[in-house]
Scaffold this motif. Structure first.
Motif, short mmCIF file in Angstrom:
data_model
loop_
_atom_site.label_atom_id
_atom_site.label_comp_id
_atom_site.label_asym_id
_atom_site.label_seq_id
_atom_site.Cartn_x
_atom_site.Cartn_y
_atom_site.Cartn_z
N LEU A 1 0.82 -1.20 0.00
CA LEU A 1 0.00 0.00 0.00
C LEU A 1 0.86 1.26 0.00
N TYR A 2 0.34 2.27 -0.65
CA TYR A 2 1.07 3.53 -0.65
C TYR A 2 0.83 4.25 0.68
N ASP A 3 1.52 5.34 0.90
CA ASP A 3 1.53 5.98 2.21
C ASP A 3 0.17 6.46 2.69
N GLY A 4 -0.64 6.94 1.75
CA GLY A 4 -1.92 7.50 2.17
C GLY A 4 -3.04 6.50 2.26
N ALA A 5 -2.71 5.21 2.27
CA ALA A 5 -3.75 4.17 2.25
C ALA A 5 -4.65 4.25 3.49
N THR A 6 -5.98 4.05 3.27
CA THR A 6 -6.94 4.13 4.38
C THR A 6 -7.95 2.99 4.25
N PRO A 7 -8.69 2.72 5.33
CA PRO A 7 -9.75 1.71 5.28
C PRO A 7 -10.86 2.10 4.30
N HIS A 8 -11.67 1.13 3.91
CA HIS A 8 -12.64 1.36 2.84
C HIS A 8 -13.68 2.42 3.19
N TRP A 9 -13.99 2.57 4.49
CA TRP A 9 -15.02 3.56 4.83
C TRP A 9 -14.57 4.99 4.53
N ASP A 10 -13.25 5.19 4.58
CA ASP A 10 -12.74 6.51 4.18
C ASP A 10 -12.75 6.66 2.66
N LEU A 11 -12.40 5.55 1.99
CA LEU A 11 -12.37 5.60 0.52
C LEU A 11 -13.76 5.81 -0.05
N ILE A 12 -14.74 5.22 0.62
CA ILE A 12 -16.14 5.38 0.20
C ILE A 12 -16.54 6.85 0.22
N LYS A 13 -16.08 7.53 1.26
CA LYS A 13 -16.36 8.99 1.36
C LYS A 13 -15.60 9.75 0.27
N LYS A 14 -14.32 9.38 0.15
CA LYS A 14 -13.47 10.10 -0.78
C LYS A 14 -14.01 10.05 -2.20
N TYR A 15 -14.50 8.87 -2.60
CA TYR A 15 -14.98 8.74 -3.98
C TYR A 15 -16.51 8.81 -4.06
N ASP A 16 -17.15 9.09 -2.92
CA ASP A 16 -18.61 9.27 -2.87
C ASP A 16 -19.35 8.05 -3.44
N LEU A 17 -19.05 6.88 -2.86
CA LEU A 17 -19.60 5.63 -3.39
C LEU A 17 -20.84 5.16 -2.64
N VAL A 18 -20.87 5.39 -1.34
CA VAL A 18 -21.99 4.96 -0.51
C VAL A 18 -22.32 6.07 0.48
N ASP A 19 -23.61 6.39 0.57
CA ASP A 19 -24.07 7.41 1.50
C ASP A 19 -24.77 6.72 2.68
N PHE A 20 -23.97 6.41 3.71
CA PHE A 20 -24.53 5.69 4.86
C PHE A 20 -25.55 6.54 5.62
N GLU A 21 -25.25 7.84 5.73
CA GLU A 21 -26.13 8.72 6.52
C GLU A 21 -27.54 8.76 5.95
N THR A 22 -27.62 8.90 4.61
CA THR A 22 -28.96 8.95 4.01
C THR A 22 -29.64 7.58 4.09
N GLY A 23 -28.84 6.53 4.07
CA GLY A 23 -29.40 5.18 4.28
C GLY A 23 -30.10 5.11 5.63
N VAL A 24 -29.47 5.71 6.63
CA VAL A 24 -30.06 5.76 7.98
C VAL A 24 -31.36 6.55 7.96
N LYS A 25 -31.32 7.65 7.21
CA LYS A 25 -32.52 8.48 7.12
C LYS A 25 -33.68 7.73 6.45
N LEU A 26 -33.35 7.00 5.41
CA LEU A 26 -34.39 6.29 4.66
C LEU A 26 -34.94 5.09 5.42
N THR A 27 -34.03 4.35 6.07
CA THR A 27 -34.43 3.10 6.70
C THR A 27 -33.88 3.00 8.12
N GLY A 28 -32.58 2.90 8.25
CA GLY A 28 -31.95 2.76 9.55
C GLY A 28 -30.51 2.37 9.34
#
Length: 423
Positions: free
Chosen positions: A136-163
């Motif tokens: 891994l390169y120096d700036g490597a992070t766990p997937h939950w950070d990558l999801i934010k970085k590339y805007d792949l999954v919106d967990f917060e709105t998922g909570v709003k819609l369902t839970g």
RNA sequence: GGAGACUUGUCCGAGUGGUUGAAGGAGCACGCCUGGAAAGUGUGUAUACGGGAAACUGUAUCGAGGGUUCGAAUCCCUCAGUCUCCGCCA
């Protein structure tokens, strides 16, 4: 469900094997055998009495036809006396039958001889590892950070819609899901699996068939108004396709695959185990199921393990295959291989597939049988596995394939995703 | 959602209280016939559980469950499903 004849004939062996699975209540085996004996005795009595009643009823019919009404009335009285004891016997019979079923259903499947001893996941045996561990390169992070970085999954709105635990995939994240589903289904159908798209809710009989009921209703979402259950895996509707069927030997093997969303309530667990996509209430999974001749189920198991392994290799992910120890195996399984992908940024292994041979445990419950050339019927063996569960595959891809430029997708996904890199 | 018709074996289809596990036909299997095939013809053709070395035999099963009756595929009740018409929605 174990077969009662087998338990009766191999009581000690059954107990030995159950201990390997760390099943505590061995007294249940003796109880089952005792109930079975009682049941058969009751059955005998009931049936011979019923036989007498049936014969008398026929005679009454003959007498009536001959207009010998008095003789007929006399017979009726005779039958009436039998009826009282017959009713009692039938009641006892039903009670015993129910108790036997209640008990035998609590016995887990017997582990195969190859299953390693052990009680906890620590005692699972690594069969082999494959793929390359990434640097891994120096700036490597766990997937939950990558999801934010590339805007792949919106967990917060998922909570709003369902839970919580209901992810809202978005943009490239949503497209990646679609690409993976399509790729996995194509991979499976190319290997001879027939594709199904089953109902996502099932009735009680179906949930019972694969063993979610009666004990594990807590892990399923329940639509009480209509008595339906949301499926926790495609295995449930797909295996039940053949419930109560007798198939021809020439129709074997039956190979089925299906993509479905999977719904799991699963309470408990906390911390990094449930972060990001590690554990969610709704996720996508592609399942493979086979119904095969009992004599060939272990070569089928090898075939399915190799199939899933090839799929993981094509995704260019570091993986390992574990043979689960007796204590870590599921209730219904005779032997299970787990597939784990190394999640580099989390520095942990994530389970992405589980391939099991259930032998005749599920098919006995569902009465899925084979009629062989000589006309004899016998239970088929059932096997299933994931190929594959998406969230953790996505986590693995994101974490292992991250570069300063973006997520570099494996070659096999390029045409499905329409790009080689997520940036 | 309202009204009606229906659900029998692998399939079609008869059967409204009495040796009906179920007529008849098709299909399928095996045999005869044929040089071979078709046609014809004969026999067989559900499942589960129990008893028996076996032949065989007992019980249950006509959508599912319950009831009435000495006896139910047939009568009654509940549920599910299929079809038709109307309504509503896409």
């Amino acid at each position: 469900m174990l077969q009662i004849n087998y338990i009766r004939q191999h009581a000690d062996l059954v107990k030995t094997k159950l201990s390997k699975k760390h099943f505590a209540d061995l007294g249940l085996v003796d109880q089952v055998i005792a109930l079975d004996e009682q049941l058969r005795k009751l059955k005998n009595e009931t049936e011979s009495l019923q036989s007498a009643v049936n014969a008398a009823s026929k005679e009454i019919g003959v007498l009536m036809a001959k207009k010998e009404l008095e003789a007929a009335e006399a017979k009726k009285l005779e039958v009436a006396q039998h009826k009282t004891s017959l009713q009692q016997l039938n009641q006892q019979l039903a009670d015993t039958e129910k108790r036997l079923l209640d008990d035998i259903i609590k016995l887990p499947n017997l582990p195969n001889d190859d299953v390693p001893d052990g009680k906890t996941p620590a005692e699972n045996v690594v069969v082999r590892t494959g793929g390359e561990m990434p640097t891994l390169y120096d700036g490597a992070t766990p997937h939950w950070d990558l999801i934010k970085k590339y805007d792949l999954v919106d967990f917060e709105t998922g909570v709003k819609l369902t839970g919580s635990g209901f992810p809202l995939y978005k943009g490239k994240g949503a497209k990646l899901q679609r690409a993976l589903i399509q790729y996995f289904l194509d991979f499976n159908t190319t290997a001879g699996y027939t594709e199904y798209l089953p109902p996502l809710m099932v009735n009680e009989a179906t949930a019972y068939g694969t063993g979610q009921l009666p004990d594990k209703e807590g892990q399923m979402y329940h639509v009480t108004e209509d008595k339906f259950y949301l499926i926790p895996t495609a295995e449930v509707p797909v295996t039940n396709i053949y419930r109560d069927e007798i198939v021809k030997e020439t129709d074997l093997p039956i190979k089925m695959t299906a993509y479905t969303p999977c719904f799991r309530r699963e309470a408990g667990s906390f911390g990094s185990d449930v972060r990001g996509l590690n554990r969610v209430h709704q996720f996508d999974k592609i399942e493979i199921v086979q119904l095969v001749h009992p004599e060939t189920s272990y070569s089928t198991l090898d075939e399915m393990v190799a199939h899933v392994e090839k799929l993981l290799q094509s995704l260019e992910l570091p993986y390992r295959i574990l043979r689960l120890c007796g204590g870590d195996m599921s209730f219904a399984s005779a032997i299970t291989y787990d597939f784990e992908v190394f999640s580099a940024a989390q520095q942990k292994w994530l389970e992405v597939s589980s391939v099991s041979n259930f032998e005749a445990f599920q098919t006995n419950r569902m009465k899925i049988r084979l009629k062989d050339a000589s006309g004899k019927t016998q239970l088929l063996h059932s096997l299933n596995g994931s190929s594959l569960a998406l969230p953790r595959i996505v986590a693995g891809l994101l974490e292992n394939k991250q570069t300063a430029e973006g997520i570099v997708l494996p070659k096999v996904l390029h045409s499905y995703f329409g790009a080689a890199i997520i940036m």
